[in-house]
Design a protein around this motif. Sequence first.
Motif, PDB file in Angstrom:
ATOM      1  N   MET A 242       0.840  -1.187   0.000  1.00 24.33           N
ATOM      2  CA  MET A 242       0.000   0.000   0.000  1.00 24.33           C
ATOM      3  C   MET A 242       0.879   1.242   0.000  1.00 24.33           C
ATOM      4  SD  MET A 242      -2.892   1.036   2.800  1.00 24.33           S
ATOM      5  CE  MET A 242      -3.852   2.539   2.661  1.00 24.33           C
ATOM      6  N   GLY A 243       0.517   2.201  -0.824  1.00 21.55           N
ATOM      7  CA  GLY A 243       1.248   3.467  -0.892  1.00 21.55           C
ATOM      8  C   GLY A 243       2.502   3.348  -1.724  1.00 21.55           C
ATOM      9  N   GLY A 244       3.289   4.437  -1.719  1.00 23.61           N
ATOM     10  CA  GLY A 244       4.531   4.464  -2.471  1.00 23.61           C
ATOM     11  C   GLY A 244       4.321   4.522  -3.968  1.00 23.61           C
ATOM     12  N   THR A 245       3.209   5.091  -4.423  1.00 19.66           N
ATOM     13  CA  THR A 245       2.909   5.197  -5.847  1.00 19.66           C
ATOM     14  C   THR A 245       2.801   6.667  -6.251  1.00 19.66           C
ATOM     15  OG1 THR A 245       0.526   5.049  -5.391  1.00 19.66           O
ATOM     16  CG2 THR A 245       1.702   2.998  -5.861  1.00 19.66           C
ATOM     17  N   LYS A 246       2.891   6.916  -7.539  1.00 20.01           N
ATOM     18  CA  LYS A 246       2.787   8.276  -8.044  1.00 20.01           C
ATOM     19  C   LYS A 246       1.332   8.718  -8.037  1.00 20.01           C
ATOM     20  CE  LYS A 246       4.003  11.226 -11.954  1.00 20.01           C
ATOM     21  NZ  LYS A 246       4.599  11.286 -13.312  1.00 20.01           N
ATOM     22  N   ARG A 247       1.090   9.917  -7.557  1.00 16.31           N
ATOM     23  CA  ARG A 247      -0.271  10.442  -7.454  1.00 16.31           C
ATOM     24  C   ARG A 247      -0.285  11.910  -7.877  1.00 16.31           C
ATOM     25  NH1 ARG A 247      -4.313   8.725  -4.127  1.00 16.31           N
ATOM     26  NH2 ARG A 247      -3.384   6.693  -4.588  1.00 16.31           N
ATOM     27  N   LYS A 248      -1.296  12.271  -8.664  1.00 17.04           N
ATOM     28  CA  LYS A 248      -1.446  13.661  -9.097  1.00 17.04           C
ATOM     29  C   LYS A 248      -2.762  14.205  -8.554  1.00 17.04           C
ATOM     30  CE  LYS A 248      -0.461  15.183 -13.271  1.00 17.04           C
ATOM     31  NZ  LYS A 248      -0.527  15.453 -14.732  1.00 17.04           N
ATOM     32  N   ILE A 249      -2.689  15.401  -7.976  1.00  8.40           N
ATOM     33  CA  ILE A 249      -3.870  16.100  -7.475  1.00  8.40           C
ATOM     34  C   ILE A 249      -4.049  17.340  -8.333  1.00  8.40           C
ATOM     35  CG2 ILE A 249      -4.987  17.143  -5.474  1.00  8.40           C
ATOM     36  CD1 ILE A 249      -3.270  15.458  -3.699  1.00  8.40           C
ATOM     37  N   ARG A 250      -5.218  17.471  -8.933  1.00 11.37           N
ATOM     38  CA  ARG A 250      -5.447  18.504  -9.934  1.00 11.37           C
ATOM     39  C   ARG A 250      -6.209  19.695  -9.371  1.00 11.37           C
ATOM     40  NH1 ARG A 250      -8.385  17.390 -14.454  1.00 11.37           N
ATOM     41  NH2 ARG A 250      -7.106  18.954 -15.485  1.00 11.37           N
ATOM     42  N   LYS A 251      -5.943  20.837  -9.992  1.00 10.87           N
ATOM     43  CA  LYS A 251      -6.676  22.085  -9.774  1.00 10.87           C
ATOM     44  C   LYS A 251      -6.665  22.508  -8.311  1.00 10.87           C
ATOM     45  CE  LYS A 251      -9.672  21.463 -13.786  1.00 10.87           C
ATOM     46  NZ  LYS A 251     -11.049  21.374 -14.302  1.00 10.87           N
ATOM     47  N   LEU A 252      -5.450  22.637  -7.759  1.00  9.55           N
ATOM     48  CA  LEU A 252      -5.277  23.180  -6.421  1.00  9.55           C
ATOM     49  C   LEU A 252      -4.922  24.658  -6.519  1.00  9.55           C
ATOM     50  CD1 LEU A 252      -3.263  20.303  -4.714  1.00  9.55           C
ATOM     51  CD2 LEU A 252      -5.710  20.748  -4.598  1.00  9.55           C
ATOM     52  N   LYS A 253      -5.386  25.441  -5.591  1.00 14.71           N
ATOM     53  CA  LYS A 253      -5.212  26.895  -5.632  1.00 14.71           C
ATOM     54  C   LYS A 253      -3.966  27.321  -4.867  1.00 14.71           C
ATOM     55  CE  LYS A 253      -7.586  31.212  -4.414  1.00 14.71           C
ATOM     56  NZ  LYS A 253      -8.791  31.794  -3.764  1.00 14.71           N
ATOM     57  N   ILE A 254      -3.197  28.219  -5.485  1.00 12.38           N
ATOM     58  CA  ILE A 254      -2.058  28.827  -4.795  1.00 12.38           C
ATOM     59  C   ILE A 254      -2.592  29.958  -3.935  1.00 12.38           C
ATOM     60  CG2 ILE A 254       0.119  30.050  -5.057  1.00 12.38           C
ATOM     61  CD1 ILE A 254       0.586  28.620  -7.639  1.00 12.38           C
ATOM     62  N   VAL A 255      -2.548  29.792  -2.628  1.00  8.68           N
ATOM     63  CA  VAL A 255      -3.107  30.781  -1.707  1.00  8.68           C
ATOM     64  C   VAL A 255      -2.137  31.930  -1.478  1.00  8.68           C
ATOM     65  CG1 VAL A 255      -4.013  31.144   0.615  1.00  8.68           C
ATOM     66  CG2 VAL A 255      -4.506  29.018  -0.603  1.00  8.68           C
ATOM     67  N   LYS A 256      -0.841  31.623  -1.318  1.00  5.24           N
ATOM     68  CA  LYS A 256       0.134  32.659  -0.975  1.00  5.24           C
ATOM     69  C   LYS A 256       1.475  32.315  -1.588  1.00  5.24           C
ATOM     70  CE  LYS A 256       1.727  36.247   1.380  1.00  5.24           C
ATOM     71  NZ  LYS A 256       1.302  37.634   1.090  1.00  5.24           N
TER      72      LYS A 256
END
Length: 293
Positions: A242-256
């Motif tokens: 479990m885990g240790g795999t490549k993951r992409k999270i899309r459309k996150l906002k740059i707050v600062k």
Amino acid sequence: MAAATPMAGARCPLSRSPTQRRGLCRQTFLPLSSSFSKTLHLDSSSSSNCFHSLSLALTRGTRGGTAAATKMSMEAGVGVMGTKLGMMSYFEPEGTVVPVTVVGFREGNIVTQLKTAATDGYDAVQVGYRRVRDRKLTRPELGHLSKAGAIPMRHLQEFRLQSIEGFEPGQRLVLEEIFKEGDLVDVSGTTIGKGFQGGIKRHNFRRGPMTHGSKSHRALGSIGAGTTPGRVYKGKKMPGRMGGTKRKIRKLKIVKIDNELRVFMIKGALPGKPGNLLRITPAKIVGKNIPKS
């Protein structure tokens, strides 16, 4: 009708020993193969046409006879690499609390190579990140970086673009020119490895009863039928790594964006633990920054 009688001296092939069966196969098929090779005679012109048609058939796709080409993912713009530092709470001016992940940037994000359609078949920009000592790299890696006039760097990644105009080897990417506060980004990295886990932790299975004589508490249970199909179907959810795999999270906002500390504050959680490498690119929005086709 008279019943067929076996020939005198005939013996069932299955009753022979493995060595005798192999010898029988050689005596039967080798003369056939040699005679077939003698009858199949192609001259130079016919053989070349035959191999040409064979290679053409292998390279054609399943629809319309078009050549099957591998499609590569195209980015909306050049990206950068960063290092995950941790999470914190950020208070916006109106008082809203936003959970953010702090991403820092070490020395790097330098263009090390330009790939063009004429030489490599596609347009891409190769970027290096995180300076290391010379002895940490091999001689081929040092030669590749010295050709671009870049410092020794640990990580090299490509960003495939529609056009590579305005980039040159040895160019340092300026973060403030690529990203602004409020922009949406895609962040990819390696998730935290959790080792070999059971079905409850890995797939959120329910456990069995803990009392009333039950002896099945966290066991997986049935994994299929018996005689039919007589096997376990592929893709069955079972215990494993479990885990240790490549993951992409899309459309996150740059707050600062803090230029003095050289950090980004991105809303939400990012893959990996503090210290992991992250790949940050402009969010891909079909029809806006990347073509629909």
